[in-house]
Write a protein that holds these residues in place. Structure first.
Motif, PDB file in Angstrom:
ATOM      1  N   THR A   1       0.836  -1.200   0.000  1.00 34.43           N
ATOM      2  CA  THR A   1       0.000   0.000   0.000  1.00 34.43           C
ATOM      3  C   THR A   1       0.874   1.253   0.000  1.00 34.43           C
ATOM      4  O   THR A   1       1.753   1.409   0.840  1.00 34.43           O
ATOM      5  CB  THR A   1      -0.930   0.026   1.225  1.00 34.43           C
ATOM      6  N   LYS A   2       0.611   2.137  -0.950  1.00 31.75           N
ATOM      7  CA  LYS A   2       1.404   3.364  -1.061  1.00 31.75           C
ATOM      8  C   LYS A   2       0.565   4.632  -0.938  1.00 31.75           C
ATOM      9  O   LYS A   2       1.105   5.710  -0.707  1.00 31.75           O
ATOM     10  CB  LYS A   2       2.142   3.392  -2.410  1.00 31.75           C
ATOM     11  N   ALA A   3      -0.754   4.508  -1.125  1.00 25.36           N
ATOM     12  CA  ALA A   3      -1.570   5.724  -1.106  1.00 25.36           C
ATOM     13  C   ALA A   3      -3.015   5.421  -0.755  1.00 25.36           C
ATOM     14  O   ALA A   3      -3.505   4.297  -0.940  1.00 25.36           O
ATOM     15  CB  ALA A   3      -1.508   6.422  -2.463  1.00 25.36           C
ATOM     16  N   LEU A   4      -3.689   6.448  -0.254  1.00 22.67           N
ATOM     17  CA  LEU A   4      -5.130   6.437  -0.032  1.00 22.67           C
ATOM     18  C   LEU A   4      -5.748   7.438  -1.003  1.00 22.67           C
ATOM     19  O   LEU A   4      -5.234   8.550  -1.171  1.00 22.67           O
ATOM     20  CB  LEU A   4      -5.475   6.834   1.409  1.00 22.67           C
ATOM     21  N   LEU A   5      -6.850   7.039  -1.632  1.00 17.42           N
ATOM     22  CA  LEU A   5      -7.503   7.925  -2.598  1.00 17.42           C
ATOM     23  C   LEU A   5      -8.992   8.034  -2.241  1.00 17.42           C
ATOM     24  O   LEU A   5      -9.830   7.351  -2.813  1.00 17.42           O
ATOM     25  CB  LEU A   5      -7.316   7.394  -4.025  1.00 17.42           C
ATOM     26  N   PRO A   6      -9.311   8.903  -1.273  1.00 18.22           N
ATOM     27  CA  PRO A   6     -10.727   9.111  -0.930  1.00 18.22           C
ATOM     28  C   PRO A   6     -11.418   9.976  -1.971  1.00 18.22           C
ATOM     29  O   PRO A   6     -10.786  10.807  -2.633  1.00 18.22           O
ATOM     30  CB  PRO A   6     -10.642   9.834   0.414  1.00 18.22           C
ATOM     31  N   VAL A   7     -12.714   9.767  -2.118  1.00 18.94           N
ATOM     32  CA  VAL A   7     -13.547  10.559  -3.033  1.00 18.94           C
ATOM     33  C   VAL A   7     -14.585  11.306  -2.204  1.00 18.94           C
ATOM     34  O   VAL A   7     -15.283  10.697  -1.387  1.00 18.94           O
ATOM     35  CB  VAL A   7     -14.254   9.652  -4.060  1.00 18.94           C
ATOM     36  N   HIS A   8     -14.683  12.603  -2.407  1.00 19.40           N
ATOM     37  CA  HIS A   8     -15.707  13.401  -1.727  1.00 19.40           C
ATOM     38  C   HIS A   8     -16.993  13.298  -2.547  1.00 19.40           C
ATOM     39  O   HIS A   8     -17.364  14.215  -3.283  1.00 19.40           O
ATOM     40  CB  HIS A   8     -15.243  14.847  -1.598  1.00 19.40           C
ATOM     41  N   ILE A   9     -17.675  12.171  -2.385  1.00 18.64           N
ATOM     42  CA  ILE A   9     -18.752  11.825  -3.304  1.00 18.64           C
ATOM     43  C   ILE A   9     -19.966  12.747  -3.156  1.00 18.64           C
ATOM     44  O   ILE A   9     -20.365  13.095  -2.042  1.00 18.64           O
ATOM     45  CB  ILE A   9     -19.165  10.336  -3.120  1.00 18.64           C
ATOM     46  N   PHE A  10     -20.491  13.155  -4.279  1.00 22.07           N
ATOM     47  CA  PHE A  10     -21.696  13.997  -4.381  1.00 22.07           C
ATOM     48  C   PHE A  10     -21.513  15.375  -3.752  1.00 22.07           C
ATOM     49  O   PHE A  10     -22.478  16.140  -3.651  1.00 22.07           O
ATOM     50  CB  PHE A  10     -22.923  13.303  -3.776  1.00 22.07           C
ATOM     51  N   GLY A  11     -20.287  15.685  -3.279  1.00 23.30           N
ATOM     52  CA  GLY A  11     -20.028  17.004  -2.703  1.00 23.30           C
ATOM     53  C   GLY A  11     -19.909  17.029  -1.200  1.00 23.30           C
ATOM     54  O   GLY A  11     -19.714  18.108  -0.602  1.00 23.30           O
TER      55      GLY A  11
ATOM     56  N   GLN B   1     -16.246  16.263  -7.441  1.00 18.26           N
ATOM     57  CA  GLN B   1     -17.617  16.658  -7.151  1.00 18.26           C
ATOM     58  C   GLN B   1     -17.717  17.609  -5.959  1.00 18.26           C
ATOM     59  O   GLN B   1     -18.824  17.891  -5.495  1.00 18.26           O
ATOM     60  CB  GLN B   1     -18.459  15.407  -6.880  1.00 18.26           C
ATOM     61  N   SER B   2     -16.590  18.121  -5.477  1.00 15.30           N
ATOM     62  CA  SER B   2     -16.639  18.828  -4.184  1.00 15.30           C
ATOM     63  C   SER B   2     -16.020  20.220  -4.202  1.00 15.30           C
ATOM     64  O   SER B   2     -15.571  20.710  -3.162  1.00 15.30           O
ATOM     65  CB  SER B   2     -15.936  17.985  -3.110  1.00 15.30           C
ATOM     66  N   PHE B   3     -16.006  20.893  -5.350  1.00 15.56           N
ATOM     67  CA  PHE B   3     -15.384  22.217  -5.377  1.00 15.56           C
ATOM     68  C   PHE B   3     -16.135  23.157  -4.427  1.00 15.56           C
ATOM     69  O   PHE B   3     -17.326  23.384  -4.563  1.00 15.56           O
ATOM     70  CB  PHE B   3     -15.392  22.805  -6.790  1.00 15.56           C
ATOM     71  N   GLY B   4     -15.404  23.705  -3.471  1.00 13.10           N
ATOM     72  CA  GLY B   4     -15.976  24.623  -2.496  1.00 13.10           C
ATOM     73  C   GLY B   4     -16.424  23.979  -1.210  1.00 13.10           C
ATOM     74  O   GLY B   4     -16.755  24.673  -0.236  1.00 13.10           O
ATOM     75  N   ALA B   5     -16.442  22.647  -1.160  1.00 14.48           N
ATOM     76  CA  ALA B   5     -16.814  21.951   0.072  1.00 14.48           C
ATOM     77  C   ALA B   5     -15.684  22.069   1.091  1.00 14.48           C
ATOM     78  O   ALA B   5     -14.512  22.194   0.724  1.00 14.48           O
ATOM     79  CB  ALA B   5     -17.105  20.480  -0.221  1.00 14.48           C
ATOM     80  N   TYR B   6     -16.062  22.010   2.367  1.00 12.44           N
ATOM     81  CA  TYR B   6     -15.013  22.045   3.386  1.00 12.44           C
ATOM     82  C   TYR B   6     -15.417  21.259   4.624  1.00 12.44           C
ATOM     83  O   TYR B   6     -16.587  20.910   4.811  1.00 12.44           O
ATOM     84  CB  TYR B   6     -14.619  23.479   3.745  1.00 12.44           C
TER      85      TYR B   6
ATOM     86  N   HIS C   1     -23.130  18.516  -5.291  1.00 10.73           N
ATOM     87  CA  HIS C   1     -22.983  18.287  -6.732  1.00 10.73           C
ATOM     88  C   HIS C   1     -24.156  17.450  -7.222  1.00 10.73           C
ATOM     89  O   HIS C   1     -24.664  17.659  -8.323  1.00 10.73           O
ATOM     90  CB  HIS C   1     -21.660  17.572  -7.018  1.00 10.73           C
ATOM     91  N   GLN C   2     -24.562  16.514  -6.398  1.00  9.90           N
ATOM     92  CA  GLN C   2     -25.795  15.765  -6.638  1.00  9.90           C
ATOM     93  C   GLN C   2     -26.649  15.799  -5.370  1.00  9.90           C
ATOM     94  O   GLN C   2     -26.124  15.764  -4.257  1.00  9.90           O
ATOM     95  CB  GLN C   2     -25.509  14.305  -7.015  1.00  9.90           C
ATOM     96  N   TYR C   3     -27.958  15.893  -5.572  1.00  6.41           N
ATOM     97  CA  TYR C   3     -28.889  15.678  -4.472  1.00  6.41           C
ATOM     98  C   TYR C   3     -29.443  14.269  -4.665  1.00  6.41           C
ATOM     99  O   TYR C   3     -30.206  14.006  -5.604  1.00  6.41           O
ATOM    100  CB  TYR C   3     -30.026  16.699  -4.481  1.00  6.41           C
ATOM    101  N   THR C   4     -29.019  13.372  -3.781  1.00  9.29           N
ATOM    102  CA  THR C   4     -29.269  11.941  -3.986  1.00  9.29           C
ATOM    103  C   THR C   4     -30.129  11.369  -2.873  1.00  9.29           C
ATOM    104  O   THR C   4     -29.716  11.333  -1.718  1.00  9.29           O
ATOM    105  CB  THR C   4     -27.930  11.187  -4.080  1.00  9.29           C
ATOM    106  N   ILE C   5     -31.324  10.922  -3.259  1.00  5.69           N
ATOM    107  CA  ILE C   5     -32.220  10.281  -2.302  1.00  5.69           C
ATOM    108  C   ILE C   5     -31.997   8.773  -2.333  1.00  5.69           C
ATOM    109  O   ILE C   5     -31.351   8.242  -3.249  1.00  5.69           O
ATOM    110  CB  ILE C   5     -33.701  10.602  -2.600  1.00  5.69           C
ATOM    111  N   ARG C   6     -32.556   8.086  -1.334  1.00  5.71           N
ATOM    112  CA  ARG C   6     -32.396   6.636  -1.260  1.00  5.71           C
ATOM    113  C   ARG C   6     -33.734   5.993  -0.909  1.00  5.71           C
ATOM    114  O   ARG C   6     -34.419   6.418   0.031  1.00  5.71           O
ATOM    115  CB  ARG C   6     -31.339   6.265  -0.224  1.00  5.71           C
TER     116      ARG C   6
END
Length: 365
Positions: free
Chosen positions: A124-134, A159-164, A281-286
């Motif tokens: 293992t050399k890296a972690l690649l998290p995704v900020h899914i849907f923002g 998908q997360s420009f401006g998220a913090y 970025h997406q409004y996702t219901i379930r």
């Protein structure tokens, strides 16, 4: 059928400024790595509070070149999520590394940090998290794990420009933050485009070479590189939109809040964890009646999209990794139940109410 995102409506609101910017670029006759790219990179550095920002041709290239610049290659393993767009795993595979999947949280759909350590090996050399849907991933604990095992961290911020998270923007936590400016993104160009944010000056120098055929200029090539440069015209357009991105994201959040107030008792609505600033970025219901809901919406001319119907570990292109159904149960369940609704900033509140009314009638008979 109404659009999932109304880019024309957004364009009409900024048309004069966009055309003025385009005319400025065209009159300059600088089309590749010109002044607008440099100006846009400078603005991105300030916006994210990082040392470097490097424009590239796409979000996919941002991921691929970041991995390369950080030394990820043949035989290495990169831990990531199976619930994201294919580009995430594609970028890993193009370096010769192996993607190692970790299941997701059932509420945010981001990588489940509590499961990461059991997937770490000597490769293992890296972690690649995704900020899914923002929604920001759990970067504090991800960075703690990375420090413990001496791992690189590449954030997929497509998908997360401006998220913090607790005031710190996505793309400024890890060794690299990778952004996409695909037209439908929160900050979207009028074609492809991408950006990498970094605080590691050595990695930034390597990435600048990689995006330009392995060269700093002057026809001297220090390594094998790529042709992956952010277009000058797209940089100009993005400068126009960047001034409005916080307002765009605020409107997305307002739209999401209205959806929540109308739908919370009939479907699973997006969650926002404490300290997180979700940019939707997406409004996702379930719902376990997802397909029925989608058909009802379609009959009333309302668009919706399933992101993502086939998890990455079950894609034909990743079959060689040897995964099977049941390996990542949360991801597989979520992929059968999620449905994204229109959320763009220019969306009218009456449209949100109508969409919500149809969903409620659909579920309540």
């Amino acid at each position: 059928m109404k659009p999932m995102i109304d880019l024309k409506k957004q364009y009409m609101e900024i048309k004069d400024e966009v055309l003025s910017m385009l005319n400025e670029v065209l009159e300059s006759s600088q089309y590749v790595l010109g002044k607008k790219v440099v100006e846009f990179e400078d603005h991105i550095k300030k916006y994210h509070g990082v040392q470097e920002a490097i424009g590239v041709a796409s979000g996919t290239d941002a991921l691929h070149l970041s991995l390369k610049a950080l030394g990820i290659g043949e035989g290495d393993e990169v831990i990531t999520t199976p619930f994201t767009f294919f580009a995430t795993v594609e970028a890993i595979l193009h370096t010769g590394a192996k993607p190692v999947f970790v299941d997701i949280e059932p509420d945010t759909y981001n990588i489940d940090v509590s499961l990461i350590e059991q997937r770490i090996t000597e490769r293992t050399k890296a972690l690649l998290p995704v900020h899914i849907f923002g929604h920001p991933a759990d970067m504090k604990n991800i960075m703690d794990i990375a420090a413990k095992y001496n791992l690189k961290v590449i954030e997929d911020c497509a998908q997360s420009f401006g998220a913090y998270l607790n005031g710190k923007k996505t793309g400024s936590f890890g060794d690299a933050g990778c952004f996409s400016f695909y037209p439908s993104k929160n900050l979207g160009a009028y074609g492809d485009g991408g950006m990498v944010t970094l605080n590691d000056l050595q990695a930034a120098d390597e990435l600048r070479k990689l995006r330009n055929h392995g060269s700093r200029g002057g026809y001297r090539h220090e390594c094998l590189g790529y042709n992956s440069r952010l277009d000058e015209i797209q940089a100009g357009i993005l400068l126009v939109k960047l001034k409005r991105i916080d307002a765009y994201n605020k409107k997305r959040r307002e739209n999401a809040s209205l959806y929540n107030s109308l739908l919370l008792d009939v479907v699973g609505c997006p969650k926002e964890k404490e300290g997180a600033y979700h940019v939707y970025h997406q409004y996702t219901i379930r719902s376990n009646k997802r397909d029925f809901i989608q058909q009802c919406l379609k009959e009333h001319g309302i668009p919706s999209v399933v992101y993502y119907p086939i998890p990455l570990h079950l894609q034909e292109a990743t079959r060689f990794l040897g995964h099977k159904e049941g390996d990542f149960p949360v991801t597989e369940q979520v992929s059968q139940e999620v449905l994204s609704l229109p959320i763009y900033p220019e969306l009218g509140r009456e449209d949100i109410r109508f969409t919500s009314e149809i969903i409620r009638k659909c579920l309540k008979g």
